[in-house]
Write a protein that holds these residues in place. Structure first.
Motif, short mmCIF file in Angstrom:
data_model
loop_
_atom_site.label_atom_id
_atom_site.label_comp_id
_atom_site.label_asym_id
_atom_site.label_seq_id
_atom_site.Cartn_x
_atom_site.Cartn_y
_atom_site.Cartn_z
N LYS A 71 0.80 -1.22 0.00
CA LYS A 71 0.00 0.00 0.00
C LYS A 71 0.84 1.27 0.00
O LYS A 71 0.30 2.37 -0.01
CB LYS A 71 -0.89 0.02 1.23
N ASP A 89 -3.10 2.61 8.25
CA ASP A 89 -3.82 2.54 9.52
C ASP A 89 -3.02 1.69 10.51
O ASP A 89 -1.92 1.23 10.21
CB ASP A 89 -5.24 2.03 9.32
N SER A 90 -3.61 1.51 11.70
CA SER A 90 -2.85 0.85 12.77
C SER A 90 -2.52 -0.60 12.40
O SER A 90 -1.45 -1.11 12.76
CB SER A 90 -3.64 0.91 14.07
N LEU A 91 -3.42 -1.25 11.67
CA LEU A 91 -3.17 -2.64 11.29
C LEU A 91 -1.99 -2.73 10.32
O LEU A 91 -1.16 -3.63 10.42
CB LEU A 91 -4.43 -3.23 10.67
N ASP A 92 -1.93 -1.75 9.39
CA ASP A 92 -0.80 -1.73 8.47
C ASP A 92 0.51 -1.53 9.22
O ASP A 92 1.53 -2.12 8.86
CB ASP A 92 -0.97 -0.58 7.46
N VAL A 112 1.20 -2.46 12.26
CA VAL A 112 1.58 -3.73 12.88
C VAL A 112 2.16 -4.66 11.81
O VAL A 112 3.15 -5.36 12.05
CB VAL A 112 0.37 -4.38 13.57
N GLU A 113 1.56 -4.62 10.62
CA GLU A 113 2.03 -5.50 9.56
C GLU A 113 3.48 -5.15 9.17
O GLU A 113 4.30 -6.04 8.96
CB GLU A 113 1.10 -5.35 8.35
N MET A 135 5.79 -6.41 11.75
CA MET A 135 6.00 -7.85 11.61
C MET A 135 6.95 -8.15 10.46
O MET A 135 7.76 -9.07 10.53
CB MET A 135 4.67 -8.57 11.37
N ALA A 183 6.60 -2.84 20.19
CA ALA A 183 6.08 -2.79 18.83
C ALA A 183 5.01 -1.71 18.69
O ALA A 183 4.90 -1.07 17.65
CB ALA A 183 5.50 -4.15 18.44
N ASP A 184 4.24 -1.49 19.77
CA ASP A 184 3.20 -0.45 19.70
C ASP A 184 3.81 0.93 19.52
O ASP A 184 3.18 1.81 18.93
CB ASP A 184 2.38 -0.48 21.00
#
Lengths: 132, 129
Positions: free
Chosen positions: B66, B85-88, B90-91, B94, B109-110
């Motif tokens: 993205k 966004d927040s999920l991205d 975290v991705e 990872m 990580a946060d």
């Protein structure tokens, strides 16, 4: 990774949306960390890359991003965890993971975003049409 | 039988002792410096330097589907500048874990929400490889 997934218990309900959100990220991290072992178990090295699988997991989570009820989120997380556990425990077969998460709903042509420009539009439309 | 054979062979074989010794000696002499160097620098030697960390972190971020690769700079913020966004986020973290073979604890990580913080974290991590 798999060793502590064995004695996984149903967690008490999330008390707030914030907690459910935190659990979602925890689940996503857990799923991401088990991707290498899943790729090993199902021999996916030449079919898919870890980052593609990660994106698939993320899109599955994002599909339910409109849910705001913590109990529903807990339920979805439980189902996700069940699915993940089935994959890690080798309770599924290779075609399950390929069919659901590698090929996916979009058919044989994945439109992952602006970087997928190499594929012809004709083929993309053909696969997306109701040919099957 | 074996001892007889041994003594016959030993009687007939002449090994140019002095020559091999010097050979070994010279080999040892040239090698010993390198060996000592490796021994004393085993930890600091394999630690990544900052430029390499930075380049690899940026590569990971650029290869994220993205993200527009032209927007990625070392001090870009994932959510504010790249529109993730927040999920991205975290991705991406990872993906960094995978790239550098780390396991970043959830609390750390946060906090990682920009390229600069990611580079800083990986650079300061002793196990990054």
């Amino acid at each position: 990774m798999a060793h502590w997934m064995k004695n996984l218990k149903v967690q008490p309900n999330s008390t707030s949306l914030e907690e459910a959100r935190k659990r979602t990220f925890e689940f996503f991290r857990l799923a991401c960390r088990s991707i290498p072992s899943i790729m090993e178990i199902y021999n996916l090295q030449d079919v898919v890359s870890p980052s593609q699988l990660r994106s698939t997991v993320a899109s599955q989570i994002r599909k339910n991003s409109h849910v705001t009820n913590p109990k529903v989120i807990d339920m979805l997380l439980f189902k996700g965890m069940e699915e993940l556990k089935n994959f890690v425990d080798h309770a599924k077969q290779r075609h399950h993971i390929i069919g659901q998460y590698v090929v996916g709903r979009k058919g044989l042509v994945q439109d992952l975003g602006p970087k997928d420009e190499g594929i012809s539009n004709f083929l993309k439309n053909f696969y997306n049409s109701k040919y099957s | 039988m074996a001892s007889a054979l041994r003594s016959t062979i030993l009687r007939h074989i002449r090994i140019p002792v002095s020559q091999t010794l010097t050979l070994n000696g010279s080999k040892l002499g040239s090698g010993s410096g390198a060996v000592a160097f490796r021994l004393f620098s085993s930890h600091a030697d394999d630690h990544l330097d900052k430029e390499e960390v930075s380049a690899r972190v940026l590569d990971v971020v650029k290869s994220f589907p993205k993200v527009d690769p032209s927007k990625v700079t070392p001090d870009v913020h994932f959510q504010k500048d790249l529109g993730l966004d927040s999920l991205d986020t975290v991705e991406i973290v990872m993906a960094l874990e995978e790239e550098f073979k780390l396991e970043i604890p959830d609390k750390e990580a946060d906090k990682i929400d920009s390229c600069a913080l990611a580079i800083e974290y990986v650079y300061n991590h002793p196990m990054a490889g």
